[in-house]
Design an enzyme around this catalytic site. Structure first.
Site, mmCIF file in Angstrom:
data_model
loop_
_atom_site.group_PDB
_atom_site.id
_atom_site.type_symbol
_atom_site.label_atom_id
_atom_site.label_comp_id
_atom_site.label_asym_id
_atom_site.label_seq_id
_atom_site.Cartn_x
_atom_site.Cartn_y
_atom_site.Cartn_z
ATOM 1 N N ALA A 130 29.391 1.446 -23.686
ATOM 2 C CA ALA A 130 30.092 1.075 -22.400
ATOM 3 C C ALA A 130 29.380 1.797 -21.200
ATOM 4 O O ALA A 130 29.688 1.374 -20.041
ATOM 5 C CB ALA A 130 31.631 1.503 -22.507
ATOM 6 N N SER A 131 28.759 2.845 -21.335
ATOM 7 C CA SER A 131 28.207 3.471 -19.914
ATOM 8 C C SER A 131 26.593 2.936 -19.871
ATOM 9 O O SER A 131 25.845 3.403 -19.068
ATOM 10 C CB SER A 131 28.288 4.938 -20.284
ATOM 11 N N ASP B 79 31.791 5.027 -26.033
ATOM 12 C CA ASP B 79 30.272 5.656 -25.914
ATOM 13 C C ASP B 79 30.241 6.932 -26.580
ATOM 14 O O ASP B 79 31.187 7.419 -27.102
ATOM 15 C CB ASP B 79 29.716 5.495 -24.323
ATOM 16 N N ARG C 257 15.327 -1.335 -27.549
ATOM 17 C CA ARG C 257 13.862 -1.276 -27.806
ATOM 18 C C ARG C 257 13.043 -0.770 -26.401
ATOM 19 O O ARG C 257 13.458 -1.376 -25.601
ATOM 20 C CB ARG C 257 13.349 -2.661 -28.142
ATOM 21 N N ASN D 251 19.665 1.921 -35.881
ATOM 22 C CA ASN D 251 20.910 1.169 -35.487
ATOM 23 C C ASN D 251 21.864 0.925 -36.656
ATOM 24 O O ASN D 251 23.198 0.890 -36.267
ATOM 25 C CB ASN D 251 20.660 0.034 -34.696
ATOM 26 N N VAL E 189 25.514 -7.475 -29.674
ATOM 27 C CA VAL E 189 24.495 -7.450 -28.714
ATOM 28 C C VAL E 189 23.441 -6.607 -29.384
ATOM 29 O O VAL E 189 22.215 -7.150 -28.842
ATOM 30 C CB VAL E 189 25.003 -7.301 -27.285
ATOM 31 N N ASN F 75 20.641 -4.518 -30.757
ATOM 32 C CA ASN F 75 19.366 -5.150 -31.636
ATOM 33 C C ASN F 75 19.240 -4.147 -32.703
ATOM 34 O O ASN F 75 19.280 -3.048 -32.794
ATOM 35 C CB ASN F 75 18.017 -5.188 -30.708
ATOM 36 N N ASP G 61 18.731 -16.443 -25.625
ATOM 37 C CA ASP G 61 17.674 -17.213 -26.000
ATOM 38 C C ASP G 61 17.728 -18.647 -25.536
ATOM 39 O O ASP G 61 16.978 -19.429 -25.185
ATOM 40 C CB ASP G 61 17.340 -17.028 -27.469
ATOM 41 N N HIS H 280 17.248 -13.579 -33.509
ATOM 42 C CA HIS H 280 17.076 -12.928 -32.188
ATOM 43 C C HIS H 280 15.884 -12.164 -32.026
ATOM 44 O O HIS H 280 15.903 -11.017 -31.950
ATOM 45 C CB HIS H 280 18.238 -12.269 -31.270
HETATM 46 P P1 NAD Z 1 21.354 1.326 -23.003
HETATM 47 O O1 NAD Z 1 20.519 2.401 -23.526
HETATM 48 O O2 NAD Z 1 21.287 1.300 -21.291
HETATM 49 O O3 NAD Z 1 22.963 1.432 -23.318
HETATM 50 C C1 NAD Z 1 23.238 1.750 -24.674
HETATM 51 C C2 NAD Z 1 24.333 2.549 -24.720
HETATM 52 O O4 NAD Z 1 25.024 2.516 -25.950
HETATM 53 C C3 NAD Z 1 24.285 3.914 -24.247
HETATM 54 O O5 NAD Z 1 25.314 4.382 -23.213
HETATM 55 C C4 NAD Z 1 24.244 4.572 -25.628
HETATM 56 O O6 NAD Z 1 24.759 6.081 -25.159
HETATM 57 C C5 NAD Z 1 25.614 3.773 -26.281
HETATM 58 N N1 NAD Z 1 25.391 4.132 -27.718
HETATM 59 C C6 NAD Z 1 24.325 4.366 -28.402
HETATM 60 N N2 NAD Z 1 25.007 4.610 -29.829
HETATM 61 C C7 NAD Z 1 26.374 4.356 -29.685
HETATM 62 C C8 NAD Z 1 27.207 4.441 -30.752
HETATM 63 N N3 NAD Z 1 26.969 4.886 -31.983
HETATM 64 N N4 NAD Z 1 28.596 4.130 -30.334
HETATM 65 C C9 NAD Z 1 28.814 3.729 -28.888
HETATM 66 N N5 NAD Z 1 27.641 3.679 -28.091
HETATM 67 C C10 NAD Z 1 26.526 4.152 -28.351
HETATM 68 O O7 NAD Z 1 21.163 0.009 -23.326
HETATM 69 P P2 NAD Z 1 21.384 -1.654 -23.093
HETATM 70 O O8 NAD Z 1 20.305 -1.924 -22.044
HETATM 71 O O9 NAD Z 1 22.601 -1.426 -22.351
HETATM 72 O O10 NAD Z 1 21.018 -2.381 -24.409
HETATM 73 C C11 NAD Z 1 22.118 -2.242 -25.504
HETATM 74 C C12 NAD Z 1 21.639 -3.183 -26.475
HETATM 75 O O11 NAD Z 1 21.390 -4.248 -26.451
HETATM 76 C C13 NAD Z 1 20.211 -2.576 -27.165
HETATM 77 O O12 NAD Z 1 19.998 -2.525 -28.637
HETATM 78 C C14 NAD Z 1 19.353 -3.885 -26.582
HETATM 79 O O13 NAD Z 1 18.028 -3.934 -27.383
HETATM 80 C C15 NAD Z 1 20.269 -4.921 -26.905
HETATM 81 N N6 NAD Z 1 19.814 -6.194 -26.260
HETATM 82 C C16 NAD Z 1 20.251 -7.371 -26.847
HETATM 83 C C17 NAD Z 1 20.068 -8.521 -26.251
HETATM 84 C C18 NAD Z 1 20.365 -9.785 -26.954
HETATM 85 O O14 NAD Z 1 19.907 -10.961 -26.358
HETATM 86 N N7 NAD Z 1 21.097 -9.805 -28.106
HETATM 87 C C19 NAD Z 1 19.458 -8.630 -24.900
HETATM 88 C C20 NAD Z 1 19.143 -7.494 -24.254
HETATM 89 C C21 NAD Z 1 19.501 -6.233 -24.921
HETATM 90 C C1 LMR Z 2 15.898 -9.511 -24.971
HETATM 91 O O1 LMR Z 2 15.770 -10.556 -25.676
HETATM 92 O O2 LMR Z 2 15.667 -9.225 -23.691
HETATM 93 C C2 LMR Z 2 16.406 -8.242 -25.714
HETATM 94 O O3 LMR Z 2 16.743 -8.426 -27.032
HETATM 95 C C3 LMR Z 2 15.562 -6.972 -25.446
HETATM 96 C C4 LMR Z 2 14.372 -6.930 -26.387
HETATM 97 O O4 LMR Z 2 14.345 -5.987 -26.722
HETATM 98 O O5 LMR Z 2 13.656 -7.925 -26.661
#
Ligand code: NAD
Ligand code: LMR
Length: 330
Positions: free
Chosen positions: A14-15, A44, A94, A107, A131, A133, A161, A189
């Site tokens: 959430a942060s 978080d 990533r 993860n 969400v 990855n 996507d 994904h």
């Molecule tokens: P970020 O690093 O800004 O935020 C991730 C947050 O998760 C951080 O605040 C971290 O402290 C917290 N966190 C880590 N472990 C945790 C746990 N065990 N419990 C609760 N919180 C925890 O990252 P982001 O840019 O917000 O991305 C989050 C995730 O979404 C990543 O895995 C990223 O790859 C993924 N993502 C997925 C898609 C999709 O289309 N599926 C698209 C973009 C990003």
């Molecule tokens: C995306 O598709 O933008 C995210 O899953 C981030 C990534 O690692 O590709």
């Protein structure tokens, strides 16, 4: 306006940056409408609580009419208590040069713990979108770790996507994104996903018939969609956030409020449709109604190219699943 019953929405990570682009829109009523009051339950890590405090201060400063309460915790059982909806965003993202497979190990443990907590304390009909990855396999882990909850309620985000695919096609044919229907993104994904516009229409006309350029599908469209995440990381120095937040909001809005017959892409546990083994969390075209999704049936995937693409993305998911089986060994 007659208000609906208050719901509890849990958000992990959430942060982080995706949550920051998500929370304010949810609280503003963009996701579930201006008649849906809510309590936001934010999770978080302990070291992120200070930042989370600031996020909550900002939410308070918005004086959102629909936000009855918002609180922060580092305990999944507190965050998921009676949750009706859970957005599992928190994970290690990533960074440049990393493939999703590298993230699996880091993860997997997070999602096992969170699945067990959901199983213990969430609403028995909690609707979950993963969400973080690798989203499909993380959703599989959470689902497997929550055996008392309906497996169909665990989904993975492939909507980003889907939006990327729609946007590429709209640009190519110089039509509006709203004219495009029946897009499909099959599978994982990850770069193996099969973005497929064979069934897509624009104002009812076949998109495939409008794109005459040979090889645009295989040489431009599919790689552009599949590698968009990496391209954003290269450009921004950080993974996509606002677009991922937007996709998450639309994923949940459509699941809960319906798609009026339109197709959207969701990562859902297979029921055996299209020969995808049961339980594999796979991107499928779905239609949503009354809070349920249905996989669109009867599409032809029998041509050699589609078969190859489906096998490629399915095999990747099966390998990821095999890699995490040790989590369930004890
Ligand atoms: P970020 O690093 O800004 O935020 C991730 C947050 O998760 C951080 O605040 C971290 O402290 C917290 N966190 C880590 N472990 C945790 C746990 N065990 N419990 C609760 N919180 C925890 O990252 P982001 O840019 O917000 O991305 C989050 C995730 O979404 C990543 O895995 C990223 O790859 C993924 N993502 C997925 C898609 C999709 O289309 N599926 C698209 C973009 C990003
Ligand atoms: C995306 O598709 O933008 C995210 O899953 C981030 C990534 O690692 O590709």
């Amino acid at each position: 306006m007659k208000m609906k019953k208050t719901i509890r929405i849990a958000v992990t990570g959430a942060s982080g940056q995706i949550a920051y682009a998500t929370l304010f829109r949810i609280a503003g009523g963009i996701m579930l409408g201006r008649d849906q009051p809510m309590i936001l339950q934010l999770l978080d890590l302990p070291q992120a609580q200070q930042v989370l405090k600031g996020v909550i201060m900002e939410m308070q400063d918005c004086a959102f009419p629909l936000l009855e309460d918002v609180f922060a915790t580092d305990d999944p059982e507190v965050a998921f208590k009676d949750a009706d909806i859970a957005l599992l965003i928190g994970a290690r993202p990533r960074t440049q040069g990393m493939e999703r497979a590298d993230l699996l190990e880091a993860n997997a443990a997070i999602f096992k713990t969170q699945g067990a907590a959901l199983n213990k304390v969430a609403s028995r009909d909690v609707k979950v979108v993963v969400v973080g990855n690798p989203a499909n396999t993380n959703a599989y882990i959470v689902m497997k770790s929550a055996p008392d909850l309906p497996a169909k309620n665990f989904t993975a985000l492939l909507r980003l996507d889907h939006h990327r695919a729609v946007s590429q096609v709209a640009d190519k044919i110089q039509r509006s994104v709203t004219s495009i229907e029946k897009m499909c993104v099959w599978g994982n994904h990850s770069p193996t996903m099969y973005a497929d516009y064979r069934y897509a229409t624009s104002n009812g006309e076949s998109v495939q018939n409008m794109i005459t350029e040979p090889n645009w599908n295989t040489e431009v469209f599919m790689p552009n969609v599949a590698k968009r995440g990496a391209a954003i990381i290269a450009a921004r120095g950080a993974s996509s956030a606002a677009s991922a937040a937007n996709a998450t909001i639309y994923h949940l809005r459509d699941w809960l409020l319906g798609t009026s017959g339109k197709w959207v892409t969701m990562g859902v546990p297979s029921d055996g449709s299209y020969g995808i083994p049961e339980g594999v969390v796979f991107g499928f075209p779905v239609i949503c109604e009354n809070g349920e999704y249905e996989i669109v049936q009867g599409l032809d995937l029998s041509d050699e190219f589609s078969q190859q693409r489906i096998v490629l993305t399915l095999n990747e998911l099966l390998e990821e699943q095999a890699d995490v089986q040790k989590l369930f060994a004890e």
